[in-house]
Scaffold this motif. Sequence first.
Motif, PDB file in Angstrom:
ATOM      1  N   TYR A 183       0.834  -1.203   0.000  1.00  0.00           N
ATOM      2  CA  TYR A 183       0.000   0.000   0.000  1.00  0.00           C
ATOM      3  C   TYR A 183       0.874   1.261   0.000  1.00  0.00           C
ATOM      4  CZ  TYR A 183      -3.470   3.419   1.491  1.00  0.00           C
ATOM      5  OH  TYR A 183      -4.277   4.516   1.565  1.00  0.00           O
ATOM      6  N   GLU A 184       1.893   1.237   0.854  1.00  0.00           N
ATOM      7  CA  GLU A 184       2.799   2.387   0.931  1.00  0.00           C
ATOM      8  C   GLU A 184       3.588   2.571  -0.365  1.00  0.00           C
ATOM      9  OE1 GLU A 184       4.927   1.730   4.596  1.00  0.00           O
ATOM     10  OE2 GLU A 184       3.081   2.088   5.736  1.00  0.00           O
ATOM     11  N   ALA A 185       3.804   1.466  -1.060  1.00  0.00           N
ATOM     12  CA  ALA A 185       4.509   1.545  -2.352  1.00  0.00           C
ATOM     13  C   ALA A 185       3.570   1.988  -3.480  1.00  0.00           C
ATOM     14  CB  ALA A 185       5.134   0.198  -2.687  1.00  0.00           C
ATOM     15  N   GLY A 186       2.278   2.097  -3.174  1.00  0.00           N
ATOM     16  CA  GLY A 186       1.319   2.549  -4.179  1.00  0.00           C
ATOM     17  C   GLY A 186       0.759   1.445  -5.059  1.00  0.00           C
ATOM     18  N   ILE A 187       0.954   0.196  -4.635  1.00  0.00           N
ATOM     19  CA  ILE A 187       0.486  -0.962  -5.407  1.00  0.00           C
ATOM     20  C   ILE A 187      -0.838  -1.440  -4.820  1.00  0.00           C
ATOM     21  CG2 ILE A 187       1.040  -3.366  -6.049  1.00  0.00           C
ATOM     22  CD1 ILE A 187       4.074  -2.428  -5.433  1.00  0.00           C
ATOM     23  N   THR A 188      -1.835  -1.663  -5.675  1.00  0.00           N
ATOM     24  CA  THR A 188      -3.125  -2.123  -5.162  1.00  0.00           C
ATOM     25  C   THR A 188      -3.183  -3.657  -5.113  1.00  0.00           C
ATOM     26  OG1 THR A 188      -4.140  -2.071  -7.354  1.00  0.00           O
ATOM     27  CG2 THR A 188      -4.353  -0.076  -5.991  1.00  0.00           C
ATOM     28  N   VAL A 189      -4.041  -4.152  -4.237  1.00  0.00           N
ATOM     29  CA  VAL A 189      -4.157  -5.603  -4.038  1.00  0.00           C
ATOM     30  C   VAL A 189      -5.624  -6.022  -4.056  1.00  0.00           C
ATOM     31  CG1 VAL A 189      -3.693  -7.528  -2.456  1.00  0.00           C
ATOM     32  CG2 VAL A 189      -2.022  -5.680  -2.673  1.00  0.00           C
ATOM     33  N   SER A 190      -5.900  -7.086  -4.791  1.00  0.00           N
ATOM     34  CA  SER A 190      -7.259  -7.649  -4.843  1.00  0.00           C
ATOM     35  C   SER A 190      -7.278  -9.022  -4.192  1.00  0.00           C
ATOM     36  CB  SER A 190      -7.699  -7.852  -6.297  1.00  0.00           C
ATOM     37  OG  SER A 190      -7.561  -6.676  -7.041  1.00  0.00           O
TER      38      SER A 190
END
Length: 275
Positions: free
Chosen positions: A170-177
């Motif tokens: 999240y802090e790296a700006g990557i989204t997760v599903s």
Amino acid sequence: LAKEAGKGTFRFFTEELHKELMEKTFFEMELRQALEKGQFLLHYQPQFDLTTGEIKGMEALARWNHPDRGFIPPLKFIPIAEENGFILPLGEWVLRTACTQAKAWQEQGFPPLRMSVNVSMRQFNLPSFVEDVRRILSETGLHPSHLNLEITESMMSDVKRCETVLQELYEAGITVSIDDFGTGYSSLLYLSKFPLSHLKIDQAFISELSKSNTAIVKAIIDLAKNLELNVIAEGVETEQQGNFLQQLGCNEVQGYLYSKPLPEKEIEQSLFHTV
Ligand code: C2E
Ligand code: MG
Ligand code: MG
Ligand code: MG
């Protein structure tokens, strides 16, 4: 049992086992060599906004083009790769290839899309996982916001580990599903606490919209709305399923009704209207 049936049966039994083992060993050897031999490729399946019809993203799906046997489906080789650890180099290849492709499409002037990549348990549990993903992003030049990682509920079982990894992503700006949602055992508590972007409703619920499945699909959509997560329905094959999902306020759809997973050239021709 073999002993009771007599000596002959016992020998037959071990020969069968031996044959199976040999076949498995051979398959695993071929699998390992397939990466070096360039036999893997990715197909991409688009995901559409159900209200506007606009393409929002696509999922990268691994394909093994075997020289003698043709395309081998991922369900035949991913579980084996997961078991023997080959999923680590393979998963890294998938990630790098998908990011490279997404970046290349952007540079060709196509609208930036979310690129979703499936992550396996072994990859997720690797201490260097987040670092590896960040490195691949910087090597390929893809902006983190355009990468989405699909994890499954089983990876949420180690809550501490999961929380740390998701926070770092999240802090790296990557989204997760969460992929195949509804088939595992995720705690609803953690679902609300973890920084997630999408729930993907498993295709098993969509393919047969029985009374109980309908209730489950409704419940998942409501849950996602309340947790401020987007919902993607997987495996949508009929107009009826699409209309139903639209009525329920499902955000996005992915399925054969809209598009099969396609090789890159076909994606370019059908979605980006180029030749
Ligand atoms: P998944 O991540 O849930 O991917 C969706 C699967 O549903 C894909 O199967 C896709 O082709 C299929 N599908 C899409 N729309 C429809 C539809 O309308 N009807 C039906 N019947 N099926 C549809 P695929 O490509 O065979 O992949 C199967 C599974 O293998 C994936 O399920 C995923 O769990 C795994 N997988 C595929 N590629 C990778 C990868 O690169 N890494 C990892 N770790 N797993 C992968
Ligand atoms: Mg998936
Ligand atoms: Mg799925
Ligand atoms: Mg699946």
